[in-house]
Design an enzyme around this catalytic site. Structure first.
Site, PDB file in Angstrom:
ATOM      1  N   ASP A  73       0.809  -1.212   0.000  1.00 43.61           N
ATOM      2  CA  ASP A  73       0.000   0.000   0.000  1.00 43.61           C
ATOM      3  C   ASP A  73       0.844   1.264   0.000  1.00 43.61           C
ATOM      4  OD1 ASP A  73       0.823  -0.896   2.610  1.00 43.61           O
ATOM      5  OD2 ASP A  73      -0.430   0.660   3.497  1.00 43.61           O
ATOM      6  N   LYS A 185      -6.346  -0.173   6.852  1.00 47.50           N
ATOM      7  CA  LYS A 185      -5.126   0.077   7.633  1.00 47.50           C
ATOM      8  C   LYS A 185      -4.962   1.574   7.875  1.00 47.50           C
ATOM      9  CE  LYS A 185      -0.527   1.088   6.593  1.00 47.50           C
ATOM     10  NZ  LYS A 185       0.767   0.924   5.927  1.00 47.50           N
ATOM     11  N   GLU A 225      -2.457   0.275  13.787  1.00 48.48           N
ATOM     12  CA  GLU A 225      -0.993   0.297  13.631  1.00 48.48           C
ATOM     13  C   GLU A 225      -0.352   1.552  14.221  1.00 48.48           C
ATOM     14  OE1 GLU A 225       0.389   0.070   9.557  1.00 48.48           O
ATOM     15  OE2 GLU A 225       2.490  -0.001  10.151  1.00 48.48           O
ATOM     16  N   GLU A 227       2.923   2.580  14.824  1.00 47.81           N
ATOM     17  CA  GLU A 227       4.307   2.107  14.615  1.00 47.81           C
ATOM     18  C   GLU A 227       5.264   2.862  15.528  1.00 47.81           C
ATOM     19  OE1 GLU A 227       5.761   1.940  10.566  1.00 47.81           O
ATOM     20  OE2 GLU A 227       7.836   1.681  11.229  1.00 47.81           O
ATOM     21  N   LYS A 267      -1.227  -4.212  14.218  1.00 48.92           N
ATOM     22  CA  LYS A 267       0.014  -4.232  13.445  1.00 48.92           C
ATOM     23  C   LYS A 267       1.085  -3.521  14.255  1.00 48.92           C
ATOM     24  CE  LYS A 267       1.859  -3.288   8.873  1.00 48.92           C
ATOM     25  NZ  LYS A 267       1.655  -3.469   7.446  1.00 48.92           N
ATOM     26  N   SER A 336       2.688  -8.704   8.541  1.00 47.60           N
ATOM     27  CA  SER A 336       2.071  -7.821   7.553  1.00 47.60           C
ATOM     28  C   SER A 336       3.219  -6.975   7.019  1.00 47.60           C
ATOM     29  CB  SER A 336       0.998  -6.945   8.212  1.00 47.60           C
ATOM     30  OG  SER A 336       0.521  -5.996   7.288  1.00 47.60           O
ATOM     31  N   TYR A 398       5.863   6.416   4.840  1.00 44.31           N
ATOM     32  CA  TYR A 398       5.273   5.341   4.065  1.00 44.31           C
ATOM     33  C   TYR A 398       4.337   5.850   3.011  1.00 44.31           C
ATOM     34  CZ  TYR A 398       4.430   0.595   3.108  1.00 44.31           C
ATOM     35  OH  TYR A 398       4.431  -0.599   2.479  1.00 44.31           O
TER      36      TYR A 398
HETATM   37  P1  13P Z   1       7.108  -2.372   6.489  1.00 42.95           P
HETATM   38  O1  13P Z   1       6.895  -3.857   6.694  1.00 42.95           O
HETATM   39  O2  13P Z   1       7.937  -2.055   5.282  1.00 42.95           O
HETATM   40  O3  13P Z   1       7.593  -1.705   7.730  1.00 42.95           O
HETATM   41  O4  13P Z   1       5.680  -1.753   6.143  1.00 42.95           O
HETATM   42  C1  13P Z   1       4.822  -1.445   7.160  1.00 42.95           C
HETATM   43  C2  13P Z   1       3.520  -0.955   6.713  1.00 42.95           C
HETATM   44  O5  13P Z   1       2.824  -0.303   7.469  1.00 42.95           O
HETATM   45  C3  13P Z   1       3.001  -1.317   5.403  1.00 42.95           C
HETATM   46  O6  13P Z   1       1.596  -1.377   5.397  1.00 42.95           O
END
Ligand code: 13P
Length: 398
Positions: A73, A185, A225, A227, A267, A336, A398
């Site tokens: 994505d 997501k 997610e 992160e 995630k 993922s 991202y």
């Molecule tokens: P990565 O596995 O490259 O860290 O990607 C994370 C992400 O959020 C992709 O949807």
């Protein structure tokens, strides 16, 4: 003695396959129900999506044994960077060719249960004219959609960011469902070197919870997610502390927003030292810290935990996942990955039609390796040097 609370939940039947594939059955969202406790005067209003049964079923399908998610994505800008690394221009045709390559690897659905798409891909056809969504469904892969609108600076914080995308989200999620998406997501980030400030953590958690509630209302299983970025020199203990704080807050607000835990997927980042930390962690240490975090913070009602790779090498991400699956857990513990599934495939393809077969083979090698890791049976034998290269990029967007 007080008897159990009376709960009335009106939910719709699970869609049959043809409805599921075409995504045409768009029912009216939301039914409210009231939960009463006979001995207490308080009455709680709990809202449940009319898609409740379907959400549970979708989440279970994605969290099925030996399978995980292919994250593909990347925004057009990020996809452009990937294409530039193999000397291709960032045109719609090149993005289409690359995404066609990914979705059409023969037998991919044996290891991959869901694919996260960027909006362009959800509405796109493959280079031979089939809808990308149809190709995925034929492969028994559930189509998903990135719905956040990316990160922007968070005023009043320590140079941290927040994630945009709530405005108009319910109309978008309804349209994505009609187009065939069944999960969503939303990726927000927390930076350890920049704090994290209480404000940034709260904002991240609140945004995720609002998004999750809205997605469930439209029949999409939300992937939650937050992160925790790899950036920084901090050790693994600092990551653990921050992760505990973040997940406590995320679940607090998910509950406040009446999100149904059986119909979400998580995630998380694995608990590792910062990318610039001198002390490296073994897969066993990463597994021990990460599982401790999950056991402390994640309710067993959550069906699946689908880790991101976050800049780890392909092999590292697989080894860490394998180490976590050496014992049974209340949740499906899987992957993922974007970079850690796509990197060798992209390099092998190099934009050349004559390399499609070889690129498919290496994508299947990675997907199968992670499938084994989900089952705790990965040995790490025969991995290429390319797959061992780290992919950490400072300040990655991202
Ligand atoms: P990565 O596995 O490259 O860290 O990607 C994370 C992400 O959020 C992709 O949807």
């Amino acid at each position: 003695m007080a008897s159990a609370s009376a709960t009335l939940l009106k939910s719709s039947p699970i869609l049959d396959k043809s409805e599921w594939i075409k995504g045409q059955n768009l029912r009216q969202p939301l039914v409210s129900f009231v939960r009463c406790h006979p001995t207490s005067p308080s009455v709680f209003t709990v809202r449940a999506s009319s898609y409740a049964d379907e959400l549970v079923q979708t989440a279970k399908t994605i969290a099925s044994p030996g399978r995980g998610i292919l994250a593909m994505d990347e925004s057009n800008a990020t996809c452009g960077k990937r294409l530039a690394s193999i000397g291709l221009e960032n045109t719609e045709a090149n993005r289409q060719a690359y995404r066609t390559l990914l979705v059409s690897a023969p037998g991919l659905g044996e290891y991959i249960s869901g694919a996260i798409l960027f909006e362009e891909t959800l509405y796109q056809s493959t280079t031979d004219g089939k809808k990308m969504v149809d190709v995925l469904v034929e492969q028994k892969i559930v189509p998903g959609i990135k719905v956040d609108k990316g990160l922007v600076p968070l005023p009043g914080s320590n140079n941290e960011s927040w994630c945009q995308g709530l405005d108009g989200l319910s109309s978008r999620t309804a349209a994505y469902y009609q187009q065939g998406a069944r999960f969503a997501k939303w990726r927000t980030v927390v930076s350890i070197p920049n704090g994290p400030s209480a404000l940034a953590v709260k904002e991240a958690a609140w945004g995720l919870a609002r998004y999750a509630a809205i997605s469930q209302d439209s029949g999409l299983v939300p992937i939650v997610e937050p992160e925790i970025l790899l950036d920084g020199e901090h050790g693994i203990d600092s990551t653990f502390e921050v992760a505990q704080k973040v997940w406590a807050e995320v679940f607090f607000y998910l509950a406040e927003n009446n999100v149904m835990f059986e119909g979400i997927l998580l995630k998380p980042s694995m608990v590792t030292p910062g990318a610039e930390c001198k002390d490296k962690a073994t897969p066993q240490q990463v597994a021990d810290y990460t599982l401790k975090l999950l056991h402390r913070r994640i309710p067993p009602a959550v069906p699946g935990i689908m880790f991101l790779s976050g800049g780890q090498s392909e092999v590292e991400a697989t080894l860490n996942l394998n180490a976590m699956n050496q014992s049974p857990h209340p949740w499906h513990v899987s992957f993922s990955y974007a970079r850690a599934l796509q990197n060798t495939c992209l390099k092998t393809w190099g934009g050349r039609p004559e390399n499609v077969k070889a690129a498919h083979e290496v994508l299947l090698v990675r997907a199968k390796a992670n499938s084994f890791a989900q089952l705790g049976k990965y040995t790490g034998e025969g991995e290429s040097e390319e797959a061992k290269k780290g992919m950490f990029v400072k300040g990655y967007v991202y």
